[in-house]
Design a protein around this motif. Structure first.
Motif, PDB file in Angstrom:
ATOM      1  N   LEU A   1       0.984 -11.366  -9.903  1.00 57.18           N
ATOM      2  CA  LEU A   1       1.674 -12.663  -9.830  1.00 57.18           C
ATOM      3  C   LEU A   1       2.982 -11.005 -10.655  1.00 57.18           C
ATOM      4  O   LEU A   1       4.069 -11.241 -10.423  1.00 57.18           O
TER       5      LEU A   1
ATOM      6  N   ALA B   1       4.417 -10.016  -7.220  1.00 55.69           N
ATOM      7  CA  ALA B   1       5.844 -11.321  -6.791  1.00 55.69           C
ATOM      8  C   ALA B   1       6.532 -11.331  -7.787  1.00 55.69           C
ATOM      9  O   ALA B   1       8.184 -11.999  -7.521  1.00 55.69           O
TER      10      ALA B   1
ATOM     11  N   THR C   1       4.101 -14.575  -3.520  1.00 56.83           N
ATOM     12  CA  THR C   1       2.957 -14.336  -4.456  1.00 56.83           C
ATOM     13  C   THR C   1       1.621 -14.057  -2.746  1.00 56.83           C
ATOM     14  O   THR C   1       0.809 -13.225  -3.381  1.00 56.83           O
TER      15      THR C   1
ATOM     16  N   SER D   1      -0.326 -10.867  -2.524  1.00 54.97           N
ATOM     17  CA  SER D   1      -1.473 -10.509  -2.851  1.00 54.97           C
ATOM     18  C   SER D   1      -2.905 -10.302  -1.640  1.00 54.97           C
ATOM     19  O   SER D   1      -3.438  -8.929  -1.358  1.00 54.97           O
TER      20      SER D   1
END
Length: 382
Positions: A137, A140, A181, A185
């Motif tokens: 998070l 991102a 995101t 990931s």
């Protein structure tokens, strides 16, 4: 003191905006240039290994510089409406928060120490998963604004949604953030499965920048109390016990930056590390004084320039001197050093000396930001 920090500022009453694809007025060309330098330093060890202390000082100071400047009040362009709007308010720590911080940090640190002694593998698996998610998070949020210009203009990508995240609070995001995101990931997967130093640093840098950007100490006195408390905290847990070093070495989470030093050395001696607490805590204090520089300049009706950032640059130079001092003593004694032992006197000393030279000691000590909460007892008494 890295283990006592919430990576994104902790539970908040202020909505946390991931990145939102907004154009931040605080992201000046200089901030962008420092960001590029930080990116280069992160990946440089794949090609050339700088002396670890050079990389450490450059990366830590770059994180502080970027985070502090992104915390400056101002405007941004909302990509959903296309309108200029005020940046969200910072989450401000109260006097009670800063006084409890070293105590709570000590409880968390010792708790982790006990857990790692008993259930090291299980703790690393669960906490690693949690911090990996937060790292995705945070990263991102930094990537989204750079991704935005390459995407088609679509309302589906810019419409904001809100939801609650446990221990983080309200989070706002849009389609750009979702795409960012998803991309980040991949970094999270690599980190969780390999704990590679580079992915660790990507998350650590993201935590550091976002923490400094989103949190405010509220006042100079709050900052001084926090620094003084963590000064004692750091010395006790590093010199008085093996707790801090044990947790730092056992905790497989991006709560520290690691710097390659010698690839030919034994496995346990290939890296040096610097806890995020040694970046974020002084960084919050430096950011506080930078905002004071800027607010006072605007209040005087003058344009903000580099020359007006007197307290910021005094603090920034002092921070670098503190890091250099830490490295010198660490090299001299060949043992871990509590960085705040050197960073706290540098921070408080440089701010007071600057104020004394400018005849502004009283103004500095009484300085407060708008978001600081009143002492409940004082309010009740009045």
């Amino acid at each position: 003191c890295e283990s006592s920090l919430w990576p994104l500022g902790g539970p908040s009453s202020v909505a946390y905006r991931m990145g939102i694809g907004t154009k931040n007025a605080s992201a000046t060309p200089m901030v962008t240039a420092v960001g590029l330098l930080l990116l280069v330093l992160t990946f440089l060890p794949f090609v050339y290994t700088l002396p670890y202390y050079v990389n450490m000082i450059l990366q830590a100071s770059s994180v502080v510089y970027i985070g502090a400047h992104l915390s400056i009040p101002g405007t941004m362009i909302n990509v959903e409406t296309g309108q200029e709007e005020e940046k969200p308010a910072l989450e401000t720590m109260s006097r009670r928060d800063v006084m409890k911080f070293p105590i709570m940090g000590s409880c968390v640190l010792f708790g982790l120490y006990v857990i790692f002694k008993l259930y090291k593998d299980l703790a690393n698996m669960l906490l690693g998963l949690y911090f990996t998610g937060l790292g995705v998070l945070a990263l991102a949020g930094l990537v989204a604004p750079f991704l935005q210009p390459f995407l088609p203009k679509s309302k589906k990508l810019t419409t904001l949604w809100d939801f609650e995240v446990p221990m983080l609070g309200q989070v706002q995001f849009n389609g750009v953030d979702v795409l960012s995101t998803i991309l980040c990931s991949g970094v999270g997967y690599i980190y969780y499965t390999t704990h590679h130093w580079c992915t660790n640093n990507l998350f650590g840098v993201s935590f550091g920048i976002r923490g400094i950007e989103l949190l405010s100490l509220g006042s100079y006195v709050n900052g001084a109390i926090l620094l003084a408390g963590l000064f004692i905290y750091d010395i006790f847990w590093v010199f008085g016990t093996d707790v801090m070093v044990t947790v730092a070495k056992s905790f497989q989470a991006p709560i520290k930056l690691v710097f390659p030093r010698d690839w030919s050395a034994p496995v346990g001696q290939q890296f040096s590390m610097l806890g995020l607490g040694d970046i974020v805590i002084p960084g919050l204090f430096i950011a506080l004084l930078l905002r004071w520089d800027v607010v006072r300049q605007k209040a005087a009706g003058k344009a903000v320039s580099e020359s007006c950032k007197v307290y910021f640059y005094a603090q920034f130079v002092a921070y670098i001197v503190g890091l250099v001092t830490t490295v010198v003593f660490m090299t001299w004694y060949k043992t871990a050093q509590p960085a705040l032992l050197y960073l706290v006197p540098a921070a408080l000393g440089s701010s007071l000396i600057t104020a004394l030279a400018r005849g502004e000691v009283s103004e500095l000590i009484t300085m407060k930001e708008d978001g600081e909460e009143e002492d409940p007892k004082a309010v009740k008494k009045d």
